[in-house]
Design a protein around this motif. Structure first.
Motif, PDB file in Angstrom:
ATOM      1  N   TRP A  96       0.816  -1.217   0.000  1.00  0.00           N
ATOM      2  CA  TRP A  96       0.000   0.000   0.000  1.00  0.00           C
ATOM      3  C   TRP A  96       0.849   1.266   0.000  1.00  0.00           C
ATOM      4  O   TRP A  96       0.320   2.365  -0.199  1.00  0.00           O
ATOM      5  N   TYR A  97       2.147   1.137   0.212  1.00  0.00           N
ATOM      6  CA  TYR A  97       3.003   2.324   0.324  1.00  0.00           C
ATOM      7  C   TYR A  97       3.503   2.894  -1.001  1.00  0.00           C
ATOM      8  O   TYR A  97       3.759   4.104  -1.083  1.00  0.00           O
ATOM      9  N   PRO A  98       3.703   2.088  -2.054  1.00  0.00           N
ATOM     10  CA  PRO A  98       4.219   2.662  -3.304  1.00  0.00           C
ATOM     11  C   PRO A  98       3.465   3.878  -3.837  1.00  0.00           C
ATOM     12  O   PRO A  98       4.116   4.819  -4.325  1.00  0.00           O
ATOM     13  N   TRP A 106       5.146  11.522  -3.315  1.00  0.00           N
ATOM     14  CA  TRP A 106       5.929  12.483  -2.538  1.00  0.00           C
ATOM     15  C   TRP A 106       7.385  12.536  -2.976  1.00  0.00           C
ATOM     16  O   TRP A 106       7.987  13.616  -2.990  1.00  0.00           O
ATOM     17  N   VAL A 107       7.956  11.399  -3.346  1.00  0.00           N
ATOM     18  CA  VAL A 107       9.321  11.420  -3.882  1.00  0.00           C
ATOM     19  C   VAL A 107       9.330  12.138  -5.227  1.00  0.00           C
ATOM     20  O   VAL A 107      10.205  12.965  -5.503  1.00  0.00           O
ATOM     21  N   GLY A 108       8.335  11.831  -6.059  1.00  0.00           N
ATOM     22  CA  GLY A 108       8.243  12.503  -7.348  1.00  0.00           C
ATOM     23  C   GLY A 108       8.049  13.999  -7.207  1.00  0.00           C
ATOM     24  O   GLY A 108       8.619  14.787  -7.959  1.00  0.00           O
ATOM     25  N   ALA A 155       9.136  15.814  -4.785  1.00  0.00           N
ATOM     26  CA  ALA A 155      10.388  16.406  -4.312  1.00  0.00           C
ATOM     27  C   ALA A 155      11.437  16.463  -5.419  1.00  0.00           C
ATOM     28  O   ALA A 155      12.178  17.442  -5.537  1.00  0.00           O
ATOM     29  N   VAL A 156      11.495  15.409  -6.238  1.00  0.00           N
ATOM     30  CA  VAL A 156      12.532  15.318  -7.271  1.00  0.00           C
ATOM     31  C   VAL A 156      12.135  16.077  -8.534  1.00  0.00           C
ATOM     32  O   VAL A 156      12.936  16.823  -9.102  1.00  0.00           O
ATOM     33  N   ARG A 157      10.893  15.861  -8.973  1.00  0.00           N
ATOM     34  CA  ARG A 157      10.394  16.529 -10.188  1.00  0.00           C
ATOM     35  C   ARG A 157       9.019  17.115  -9.900  1.00  0.00           C
ATOM     36  O   ARG A 157       7.993  16.500 -10.193  1.00  0.00           O
ATOM     37  N   PRO A 158       8.972  18.295  -9.308  1.00  0.00           N
ATOM     38  CA  PRO A 158       7.685  18.882  -8.907  1.00  0.00           C
ATOM     39  C   PRO A 158       6.679  19.001 -10.048  1.00  0.00           C
ATOM     40  O   PRO A 158       5.477  18.808  -9.840  1.00  0.00           O
ATOM     41  N   ASP A 159       7.164  19.298 -11.256  1.00  0.00           N
ATOM     42  CA  ASP A 159       6.243  19.477 -12.374  1.00  0.00           C
ATOM     43  C   ASP A 159       5.488  18.196 -12.709  1.00  0.00           C
ATOM     44  O   ASP A 159       4.365  18.237 -13.217  1.00  0.00           O
ATOM     45  N   SER A 160       6.082  17.025 -12.398  1.00  0.00           N
ATOM     46  CA  SER A 160       5.431  15.757 -12.723  1.00  0.00           C
ATOM     47  C   SER A 160       4.272  15.443 -11.787  1.00  0.00           C
ATOM     48  O   SER A 160       3.474  14.545 -12.064  1.00  0.00           O
ATOM     49  N   ARG A 161       4.168  16.161 -10.673  1.00  0.00           N
ATOM     50  CA  ARG A 161       3.069  15.939  -9.730  1.00  0.00           C
ATOM     51  C   ARG A 161       2.144  17.151  -9.637  1.00  0.00           C
ATOM     52  O   ARG A 161       0.954  17.002  -9.400  1.00  0.00           O
TER      53      ARG A 161
END
Length: 217
Positions: free
Chosen positions: A194-196, A202-204, A206-212
């Motif tokens: 259930w965590y993925p 949240w990782v996305g 942080a790393v690529r804000p535009d993708s979220r």
């Protein structure tokens, strides 16, 4: 009488209702903590972690939902039905997770395990359904012929659709009985699956804000 033009448009009522349901679901999760006094220091930690998970599931879904609703035409029949379905799934999140975490002292261990297993299966279906609906929203937005977003944003929404579809499949696979029987550090594998979706968002972000956020810098 002259009709007023310009100015801010009122929010669609379905969005206002959505904010209310997301907020109530969060409140119910916190009330469940109060209604089940801990019997040990370990239970305090467990209850807080369980509530934190509920919080992040709901707040993540809300962030994605509000981003999509800022683009989607609410008045279409398909979007309205999907909204209703999504809000139903969101509303029962605290109840299902409470069934996984809290055990009635009147039940024997076998009965507790059976109820927790069933509740966790239903939650996996619930979370998978939420992801599928969000993926459908992203798909509708990504259709170039609808021209709901600028051409340079279409790829971001398509990637979001594909990502959530994959996460939905992974979550739905966790319904299989084996994932409750197999454990890691005493915790059923199903719960780890259930965590993925949370990690991905949240990782996305942080790393690529535009993708979220679906906003180009």
């Amino acid at each position: 009488m002259q009709q007023q033009t310009g100015g801010a448009h009122p929010r669609p009522r379905i969005e206002t209702l959505a904010d209310l349901i997301f907020g109530l679901s969060l409140s119910i999760g916190s009330i469940a903590l109060i209604a089940n006094p801990p019997k040990s220091t370990g239970e305090i930690t467990t209850h807080i972690l369980a509530f934190a998970y509920t919080f992040f599931v709901l707040i993540t879904a809300w962030l994605i939902y509000t981003t999509y609703m800022s683009v989607l035409p609410i008045e279409t029949r398909t979007v309205t039905f999907l909204n209703v379905g999504l809000l139903l799934l969101v509303a029962i999140v605290p109840y299902l997770l409470n069934g996984v975490e809290v055990a009635s002292p009147a039940l024997n261990p076998a009965e507790v395990s059976m109820i927790q297993n069933y509740s966790s299966q239903l939650f996996a279906l619930d979370l998978g359904g939420i992801l599928i609906i969000l993926a459908t929203f992203a798909h509708v937005i990504s259709l170039e012929e609808k021209r709901l977003v600028a051409p340079e944003l279409v790829t971001l929404f398509r990637n979001g659709r594909n990502r959530m579809a994959i996460l939905a499949v992974l979550t739905l696979l966790s319904v299989a009985p084996q994932f409750w029987e197999w454990t890691l550090l005493g915790v059923p594998i199903r719960l780890y699956l259930w965590y993925p979706p949370l990690i991905s968002y949240w990782v996305g972000r942080a790393v690529r804000p535009d993708s979220r956020t679906y906003k180009l810098a």
